[in-house]
Scaffold this active site. Sequence first.
Site, short mmCIF file in Angstrom:
data_model
loop_
_atom_site.label_atom_id
_atom_site.label_comp_id
_atom_site.label_asym_id
_atom_site.label_seq_id
_atom_site.Cartn_x
_atom_site.Cartn_y
_atom_site.Cartn_z
CD GLU A 65 3.30 5.14 6.90
OE1 GLU A 65 2.98 6.31 7.21
OE2 GLU A 65 3.20 4.18 7.67
CB THR A 116 6.42 -4.48 2.54
OG1 THR A 116 6.12 -5.13 3.78
CG2 THR A 116 7.61 -3.56 2.69
NE ARG A 149 -3.27 2.37 2.96
CZ ARG A 149 -3.58 2.82 4.18
NH1 ARG A 149 -3.29 2.10 5.24
NH2 ARG A 149 -4.18 3.97 4.34
CG ASP A 174 0.19 8.41 8.28
OD1 ASP A 174 -0.89 8.88 8.63
OD2 ASP A 174 0.96 7.81 9.05
CE1 TYR A 215 0.63 3.11 3.80
CE2 TYR A 215 -0.08 4.77 5.36
CZ TYR A 215 0.56 3.58 5.09
OH TYR A 215 1.15 2.87 6.10
#
Lengths: 73, 532
Positions: free
Chosen positions: B64, B67, B55, B59, B57
Amino acid sequence: MDTPERHRPVNAPPDATDAPDAPDAPDAQGGDGLERMRRRGDEFLSAGDSAIEGVLSSDSVGFLKHVRQTGGQ
Amino acid sequence: MGVETEYALSGRYKNGAPVERGLILGGLMDRVRETRPSLRCGGGGGGVFLATGGRFYMDCGHPEYATPECADPWTAARYVRAGDKILTELGASLASRLEGEPELSFFRFQVDYDVPGTTWGCHESYLNRSAPNVLSGALLPHLASRILYAGAGGFNPLSEGIQYTISPRAWLLKHDISSDSTGNRGIVNTREESLAAPGWRRLHLLCGESLGSDVATVLRLGTTALVVVAAERGSLPIDEVALASPLDALRTFAADPSCTKTAPLAGGGSASALDIQWTYLRAIEASRLAGELPSWAGELCSLWRRVLSDFEDDPESLSRSLDWRVKADLTDRWLDRRLSEAGLDRAWVRGWTAILDTLRNRLRRTPFDGWGVRALFEARGEPALSALKPAVREAVRLGIAVDTLPLFLEIRRQLHEIDVHVGEIGRGIFDQMAQRGLLSGQLFGEEEVNRATHGPPTEGRARHRGEAVREMAAKGSDGCWADWTRVLDGQTQRTLSLHDPWLDAPVWKSLKDTETPSLARLRAQTVLGAFS
């Protein structure tokens, strides 16, 4: 899953991770192990010196403040 | 197991002006959606899942990458490195599209030295069956001592002076055990969020640091995973290594680059970090004989044994592989050269460090509490000068010229800047040296890392998430989303459950057969989102 062979350091010669050279064993380049290690150590340190000189800015305060603004948790 | 890495960032135009942070963060999300197969995160989570199964994203103002779930520490370390590469590729792509083509940089960095408490974390997750408070007794001595190989290196963020530390983050942990992940952090975090079927738990640790060394990352993850497994089976001699105060021990070990200091044990006596690590290794090797550990345990134990032996027999070799040793060598050498040029020495550094730390402690609970030393010196007026008088007297007593303080503060700031640049992804000092073959702890070639930037691991549910992301992104992903436990295809009204961490074969089911109130809510959000 990965095989053990793929876990060797990418810059290691064959078997280097399992059986390090004896420090005084002659190597194929004609030097001895200690000399080769010394040369490699010097290369490491001088590369580090150059890298540091290459990245230090003239405004450490400004740089650190800039990075801080993306601070994490 | 898996790792979440929070990256620090910098963006500057050619004239030095900063790039607005929102432009970078929004631009990175746009670039990831446009250049990589992805599905948006469901369940209110931001960002996207990639075909890696991981993922990406934003933050708290930084990028970030989490894994995918990996079955062994080598695979996990490879996906950590892939996360670095994904981010730098997105950054390059974004920079080329922004007006003025600014320079964007991303960093593996741990703590802010000027505002203690601000950190960039690197969290770990381990699948297991036990509650965190059941494991904490077995984990605490391990986590306090594993910084021997898992420390990022840097400077004590609580010192006003210059104190090298094996682990900067160690100084910002406040408890042995805590459920808080942002302020009062503990060595062991007890937050319970399994993200899997009932019966499975996820140990979520936030005491670790982001590392450039592959060997260090493998050891950090592999040893901790083995400790978790062995603790669940009761195979560890917990009483032998229980620390009187894990947090104090962690700081003692973190402050000691010689790695010789000991910490008191709960049962009497004391032990060094190396002593504690040997005890864990021997206990785990013994339990391996009973066939209780994962198939990769033997290879991991060999690596663990070799590194612990090197601390005793060949510590110099570690200064070319472990993050904190590499950083210590480089910054030590730079500092010595800088001092030599100025006709100064380490005693001068120790002197100012002691003076400034004493001053800071003296100013606690006064109107100047929390003032930076520079601000105090630059302040005008009697109150500030009075507050400084003890420090000036101490400098005179130590034979340190008071007018060398600005130089000391400049060197301190430059060391902090070097620390940031060591961890710059791709073109920083550590990565430059790795690319030149000067480091011995790098395990993965470019091709292996590239593969991990595009596809998922071959085992477990991450594989099916990654494959689903790729397939659905190829056909158009409107109305589709993913999270850690499922993938939803809004177009065919089907869902893939990923609640089983070791899912062998994907089974897509009609939403009619799987609808739950929470899924219905999420699906409604998805439909609304598709039209918003």
